[in-house]
Design an enzyme around this catalytic site. Structure first.
Site, PDB file in Angstrom:
ATOM      1  N   ARG A   1      42.598  87.143  -0.995  1.00  6.74           N
ATOM      2  CA  ARG A   1      43.501  86.491  -1.939  1.00  6.74           C
ATOM      3  C   ARG A   1      44.013  85.196  -1.296  1.00  6.74           C
ATOM      4  O   ARG A   1      44.289  85.166  -0.088  1.00  6.74           O
ATOM      5  CB  ARG A   1      44.698  87.383  -2.273  1.00  6.74           C
ATOM      6  CG  ARG A   1      44.408  88.518  -3.247  1.00  6.74           C
ATOM      7  CD  ARG A   1      44.120  88.004  -4.663  1.00  6.74           C
ATOM      8  NE  ARG A   1      43.887  89.079  -5.610  1.00  6.74           N
ATOM      9  CZ  ARG A   1      42.678  89.570  -5.921  1.00  6.74           C
ATOM     10  NH1 ARG A   1      41.590  89.083  -5.349  1.00  6.74           N
ATOM     11  NH2 ARG A   1      42.567  90.532  -6.809  1.00  6.74           N
TER      12      ARG A   1
ATOM     13  N   GLU B   1      45.316  79.415  -7.831  1.00  4.72           N
ATOM     14  CA  GLU B   1      44.114  79.148  -8.618  1.00  4.72           C
ATOM     15  C   GLU B   1      44.370  79.319 -10.121  1.00  4.72           C
ATOM     16  O   GLU B   1      45.182  80.174 -10.495  1.00  4.72           O
ATOM     17  CB  GLU B   1      42.960  80.045  -8.145  1.00  4.72           C
ATOM     18  CG  GLU B   1      43.249  81.528  -8.204  1.00  4.72           C
ATOM     19  CD  GLU B   1      42.136  82.338  -7.539  1.00  4.72           C
ATOM     20  OE1 GLU B   1      41.878  82.141  -6.341  1.00  4.72           O
ATOM     21  OE2 GLU B   1      41.538  83.176  -8.226  1.00  4.72           O
TER      22      GLU B   1
ATOM     23  N   HIS C   1      36.207  81.732  -6.868  1.00  2.00           N
ATOM     24  CA  HIS C   1      36.587  83.155  -6.979  1.00  2.00           C
ATOM     25  C   HIS C   1      35.471  83.972  -7.656  1.00  2.00           C
ATOM     26  O   HIS C   1      35.646  84.518  -8.741  1.00  2.00           O
ATOM     27  CB  HIS C   1      37.920  83.317  -7.736  1.00  2.00           C
ATOM     28  CG  HIS C   1      38.585  84.630  -7.409  1.00  2.00           C
ATOM     29  ND1 HIS C   1      39.935  84.833  -7.467  1.00  2.00           N
ATOM     30  CD2 HIS C   1      38.056  85.833  -7.033  1.00  2.00           C
ATOM     31  CE1 HIS C   1      40.226  86.084  -7.142  1.00  2.00           C
ATOM     32  NE2 HIS C   1      39.089  86.711  -6.871  1.00  2.00           N
TER      33      HIS C   1
HETATM   34  C1  GLV Z   1      38.717  90.318  -7.213  1.00  8.47           C
HETATM   35  O1  GLV Z   1      39.243  89.437  -6.630  1.00  8.47           O
HETATM   36  C2  GLV Z   1      39.204  91.666  -7.295  1.00  8.47           C
HETATM   37  O2  GLV Z   1      40.297  91.977  -6.791  1.00  8.47           O
HETATM   38  O3  GLV Z   1      38.496  92.500  -7.864  1.00  8.47           O
END
Ligand code: GLV
Length: 332
Positions: A246, A275, A293
């Site tokens: 994250r 983001e 991401h």
């Molecule tokens: C993606 O970032 C998730 O947490 O699945």
């Protein structure tokens, strides 16, 4: 506190499932087959912000990590029994508020482990071998040909990878690193003797000794800004940082300063603090590989994640404990 229990018999007519996003499975067919008479609302394509949705009579919500589920949202959804988060991370959900409202929260672990580790390793390779710069050079038309000293990177063989967070994805990353002939150290609240080749160290020792560092921890108050100026100063100037966890785990201005000053050899980021807004300096920062991401973004994984959400919704609305219940306290 809601008057009824999660196990109340459900009359399927009047039951309403809301998804903030279209899904790569047929949610309508699955829900209506399992719960005849239930209705399902979801956008035909893309994502509809949860703020715009009417949740007054929603019994179940399927949401994405983009959707903030907090006490204010739960107050708008007095019938809600389950929030199925189509992600493994649940930092977008106020778990205490959900538990207080007796709403089950589920996530999608396991199915995204390998895809996320693959992306993390891809970013590690890309940063180590300066693929982002190389691609930009070729596309710019300014490449003048092979040169002995052009875009020299670092070899991973024999180097040490430090993994912060030795959960499922961290261990999948460790397997890949060992396959590439790397040594592995890790920092984690728990010991993981199953990964016999990996040595557990403190976070600070990891930063001071690793040649590459990869984050695989959840975002919690303890891990927020775990990578800060002090820890970056401990790292070798030849080190590479990879973040597929994250954005909030990294102090971005400190990372940018370290890269700009050459105090870190490179980084690969898939996640950002705010983001999709980006600190504009990230776009010009040297030796930085940026991804949007996409850790779990394979067709196989996203389909399995959506399926876990459908299963969770159907289970809870049928009175069954869902497989990946995050706040077990709500289930007696
Ligand atoms: C993606 O970032 C998730 O947490 O699945």
């Amino acid at each position: 506190m809601r008057a009824r229990s999660l196990h109340d018999a459900v009359s399927c007519a009047g039951v309403r499932v809301v998804s903030t996003s279209s899904l790569p499975i047929d949610l309508v067919a699955q829900v209506t087959a399992a719960l005849p008479g239930a209705s399902v609302d979801l956008p035909r394509e893309g994502h509809a912000g949860v703020a715009a949705l009417d949740l007054t009579d929603a019994d179940a919500l399927v949401c994405l990590l983009l959707d903030r589920v907090d006490a204010a949202l739960l107050a708008r959804a007095p019938k809600l029994r389950v929030v199925a988060n189509c992600a493994v991370g649940v930092d977008n959900i106020d778990l205490a508020a959900a538990t207080a409202a007796r709403v089950a929260v589920t996530n999608t672990p396991d199915v995204l482990t390998e895809a996320t580790a693959e992306l993390a390793f891809a970013l590690l390779l890309a940063a180590a071998r300066r693929l982002g710069e190389g691609e930009r050079l070729v596309r710019s038309g300014a490449w003048t040909g092979w040169a002995l000293d052009q875009l020299l990177g670092v070899q991973l063989l024999g180097k040490t990878l430090g993994i912060v967070g030795m959960g499922r994805i961290g261990r999948a990353m460790a397997r890949r690193a060992l396959g590439f002939g790397m040594r592995v150290i890790y920092a984690d609240p728990s010991l993981h003797p199953d990964v016999a080749e990996a040595r557990r160290v403190s976070v600070d020792e990891l930063f001071a000794t690793a040649d590459a560092i990869s984050l695989h921890c959840p975002l919690t108050p303890e891990t927020r800004r775990l990578v800060d100026a002090r820890r970056l100063a401990l790292a070798k100037p030849s080190a590479i940082l990879v973040n597929t966890a994250r954005g909030g785990c990294v102090d971005e201005p400190a990372l940018i300063a370290a890269l700009e000053a050459g105090r870190l050899a490179g980084a690969g980021l898939d996640v950002y603090d705010r983001e999709p807004a980006l600190d504009p300096r990230l776009l010009t920062c040297p030796r930085l590989v940026l991804a949007p991401h996409i850790g779990s973004a394979t067709t196989e994984t996203r389909t399995q994640m959506a399926q876990l959400c459908a299963d969770a919704v159907i289970d809870v609305l049928s009175g069954r404990r869902p497989q990946h219940l995050v706040n077990g306290e709500v289930w007696p």
